[in-house]
Design an enzyme around this catalytic site. Structure first.
Site, PDB file in Angstrom:
ATOM      1  N   ILE A  29      46.507  39.908  41.684  1.00  0.00           N
ATOM      2  CA  ILE A  29      45.116  39.477  41.544  1.00  0.00           C
ATOM      3  C   ILE A  29      44.750  39.700  40.079  1.00  0.00           C
ATOM      4  O   ILE A  29      44.828  40.825  39.580  1.00  0.00           O
ATOM      5  CB  ILE A  29      44.179  40.270  42.466  1.00  0.00           C
ATOM      6  CG1 ILE A  29      44.597  40.096  43.924  1.00  0.00           C
ATOM      7  CG2 ILE A  29      42.734  39.813  42.279  1.00  0.00           C
ATOM      8  CD1 ILE A  29      43.782  40.926  44.894  1.00  0.00           C
ATOM      9  N   SER A  30      44.376  38.648  39.390  1.00  0.00           N
ATOM     10  CA  SER A  30      44.145  38.726  37.947  1.00  0.00           C
ATOM     11  C   SER A  30      42.971  39.633  37.621  1.00  0.00           C
ATOM     12  O   SER A  30      42.117  39.926  38.473  1.00  0.00           O
ATOM     13  CB  SER A  30      43.892  37.326  37.377  1.00  0.00           C
ATOM     14  OG  SER A  30      44.984  36.470  37.636  1.00  0.00           O
TER      15      SER A  30
END
Length: 713
Positions: free
Chosen positions: A75-76
């Site tokens: 998840i960025s």
């Protein structure tokens, strides 16, 4: 009295709002829509493996990796997600494709498109898509379509008719094969890999090509898998532990470079400096396009032989190969700096028999970038698909990359303006009075001599040309003094000028002024009584504080900022609306389903006025552009005014409604991307849905009312 413990749900909500506050304060969130999405979607629900505190940290969350530790899904970081969503400009009703699934970002997009839009997310890894499907469903976003596929070749059935309105790529991609899947005018935001650096870039599709119009953001993503994966083209110099990578170029022979690297390098000084925390990735991208044989050097982290001193660290280095010689960009610390992180000079080390020539070649390009591009706007990138059967592009062209599916052209703007701070031996400044009756920058004010760069011209060339054109003289000792940035009242960048300093000892009456009204040698105390350009006043003050700058032509120039004064007078957006009535019916158009404003809604022929255009002239132009009808300004009468403040907006709108006494032609659809049909509707049976203020205006006209106020309470 005791306080009940905070629930886990309340804790997550508080952390989510705290994160959103941070992103707003730091400027990564810039619109209410993205802010609402970040405050709404539960990030912790997509990362149940970590505590809520970590789920809402402004950092990456790794969700999947291989047995040897390589990250394959994550998840960025929220700051980067917010920046990319802002760049995508997603609107309610849009159809959006996400490439690289995780679930959380798709949920944010679902909030932005709303119930009338659609979101499709694609990933090659079935474990990733299974996970995304589970978490999206549990979080209330089951309407997001999750597809397991290799995005290099999108399944035809997922591309909607007319294409996607936006595509957001969340994996490190070396190429962009999705241009054909975009709608006309659609947006594509991707972490694009160029010469081993990755930049998140926003593009707009126009005429079958992509054009960047956002700043380039250095970032890191998990690499693309499948057919879109890229061989880095790494070559190892024998016996050295040094590797050279030609990811976007043709590899050159390295077998005979070993002896060159074992000798002490020649050092070419550029006199260009950077701060210890200041990135210079834009410079290395510029060098990659300007220098043939460009490559990225690296060394084995565990077996560094000490050949390259200092070794490339953190980010890929920059080098060029010239036969059996090589040159590479590095740094030397020259001062501590105000922040304690150091000031570094960019230097070039040359290795081998002709290493000194290669080093000077690279140093010259560093200095060229410094003079002409460093202070300019970010580079503009154009990407066009490669056509089957077309001649192969020239891979040797400067600032052109040829990938598997596309040809990429990088345009480097120069500093747009130049000015000359000319002084005489008495400490006076040469100022000129600008014409007050021309549509020019700062009319009627005293300012420095100078002007804009022209196409293909450097700043150094532009200031020489401008002085020759304005006063017919050459000033031989011109040296860079400061970069002048003009900001608007809100602090946003507006204009940039490179200011040169020079000496001129010629009386003003002996100088032939070819542009402007008057020249004058002026003492600093006299400027208080003059109508001064604010930027000029700031430059003069900077010169008073530092009359003898230590910066040479090639060094980093200090920046002087001047902010436009706040104008407390209200500004409004002005629109013109055509009220065309025939036999008791009014002409309305149905707006295109993908219009940003009022999609699939009935509205009058209308548009905003352009610069220096009267509202009545706007009406004539818009009527012809939208409907093909010919109107004359003298035949138009003002029949109503709408004073409108849209919800959440800080800029009011003024709508003028004009009715013609006559017209020529029959209405036709001239802008199909905005309007799908024109139809006559009885005034007592208006269609649904219709733009609210259009209905209000028509009803007010039927009552004989000239003015309507909406949205102010």
């Amino acid at each position: 009295m005791t306080t009940p413990p905070t629930t886990e749900l309340d804790e997550a909500g508080a952390l989510r709002h705290r994160l959103a506050d941070q992103l707003v304060d730091s400027g990564h969130i810039r619109t209410p829509a993205v802010e609402d999405a970040m405050r709404t979607v539960p990030r912790h629900a997509f990362a149940p493996e970590v505590p809520a505190e970590k789920a809402y940290a402004n950092d990456v969350i790794v969700t999947r990796h291989t047995d040897d530790g390589r990250v394959t899904s994550s998840i960025s970081a929220p700051w980067l997600q917010a920046d990319m969503l802002e760049a995508a400009r997603i609107q309610p009703g849009h159809r959006v494709l996400e490439i690289g699934s995780g679930g959380y970002n798709a949920a944010l997009i679902a909030e932005l498109v709303g119930p009338m839009g659609s979101v499709t997310t694609v990933d090659i890894d079935p474990d990733v898509t299974d996970r995304a499907t589970r978490f999206l469903t549990r979080s209330g976003y089951a309407r997001v379509r999750v597809v397991t596929a290799d995005a290099e070749h999108l399944p035809a059935d997922i591309v909607p008719d007319g294409g996607f309105d936006a595509i957001v790529v969340t994996v490190d991609t070396w190429d962009l094969p999705w241009i054909g899947a975009l709608a006309d005018g659609g947006r594509l935001v991707a972490p694009l890999r160029l010469h081993q650096y990755t930049w998140a870039i926003g593009f707009t599709e126009r005429d079958g090509a992509l054009h960047s119009d956002e700043p380039l953001i250095v970032c890191g993503f998990v690499p693309m898998q499948g057919a879109g994966a890229r061989d880095a083209n790494r070559r190892t110099v024998p016996g050295t532990g040094v590797h050279l990578i030609w990811e976007d170029g043709t590899p050159l022979p390295v077998d005979r470079l070993g002896p060159a690297l074992t000798r002490e390098p020649f050092v070419a000084h550029t006199h260009v400096t950077v701060g210890g925390q200041e990135p210079f990735d834009a410079l290395t991208l510029y060098l990659a396009g300007a220098l043939p044989g460009f490559c990225r050097p690296s060394v084995d982290p565990d077996g560094d032989s000490g050949i390259l001193k200092p070794p490339p660290r953190h980010w890929p280095g920059a080098a060029i190969v010239r036969g059996t010689s090589l040159a590479r960009l590095t740094t030397e610390r020259i001062a501590d700096g105000d922040d304690g992180n150091g000031v570094y000079e960019l230097v070039v080390h040359g290795y081998g028999a002709t290493g000194h020539l290669a080093a000077q070649e690279m140093a010259d390009q560093v200095q060229h970038w410094q003079r002409n591009h460093r202070a300019a706007l970010c580079p503009r990138i154009s990407i066009e698909p490669l056509s089957d059967g077309a001649p192969a592009p020239d891979v040797r062209a400067a600032h052109v990359l040829v990938k598997k599916h596309t040809r990429i052209t990088i345009d480097w703007p120069v500093v747009p303006g130049t000015a000359a701070l000319l002084t005489d031996d008495e400490g006076r400044y040469l100022l000129h009075l600008r014409s007050a009756n021309k549509p020019i920058w700062r009319p009627g004010q005293w300012a420095l001599l100078g002007g804009s760069t022209e196409k293909g011209e450097t700043c150094d060339e532009a200031i020489v040309r401008e002085l020759a054109e304005e006063i017919g003289l050459t000033v031989p000792d011109l040296t860079g003094f400061v970069t002048l940035d003009t900001l608007d009242a809100n602090g946003s960048f507006k204009d940039r000028v490179r200011v040169y300093q020079g000496t001129l000892n010629v009386p003003a009456h002996e100088i032939e002024l070819r542009e402007g009204i008057q020249l004058r040698w002026t003492r600093i105390e006299e400027t208080a009584e003059m109508t001064m350009d604010p930027g000029t006043a700031s430059v003069l003050q900077a010169h008073q504080n530092a009359p003898h700058p230590s910066h040479s032509r090639n060094s980093t120039l200090p920046t002087v900022e001047v902010r436009e004064p706040s104008d407390h007078r209200g500004r409004s957006i002005v629109g013109a609306h055509l009220v065309l009535i025939r036999d008791g019916a009014v002409l309305l158009g149905k707006r295109h389903p993908r219009c940003a404003f009022a999609p699939s809604t009935w509205h009058l022929p209308a548009g905003h006025r352009e610069d220096m255009e009267a509202a009545v002239s706007c009406m004539v132009r818009e009527a012809e552009e939208e409907t093909g009808l010919a109107l004359a300004e003298n035949d138009l009468s003002l029949v109503h005014v709408i004073d409108l403040l849209d919800p959440g907006s800080t800029i009011p709108r003024i709508g003028f409604f004009f009715a013609p006494s006559r017209w020529e032609g029959e209405p036709s659809v001239r802008e199909p991307e905005r309007c799908t049909e024109w139809r006559w509707w009885p005034l007592d049976a208006l269609p649904e849905p219709i733009v609210d203020y259009t209905r209000a205006a028509l009803e007010a006209m039927s009552r004989g009312t000239l003015y309507t106020s909406m949205g102010w309470t």
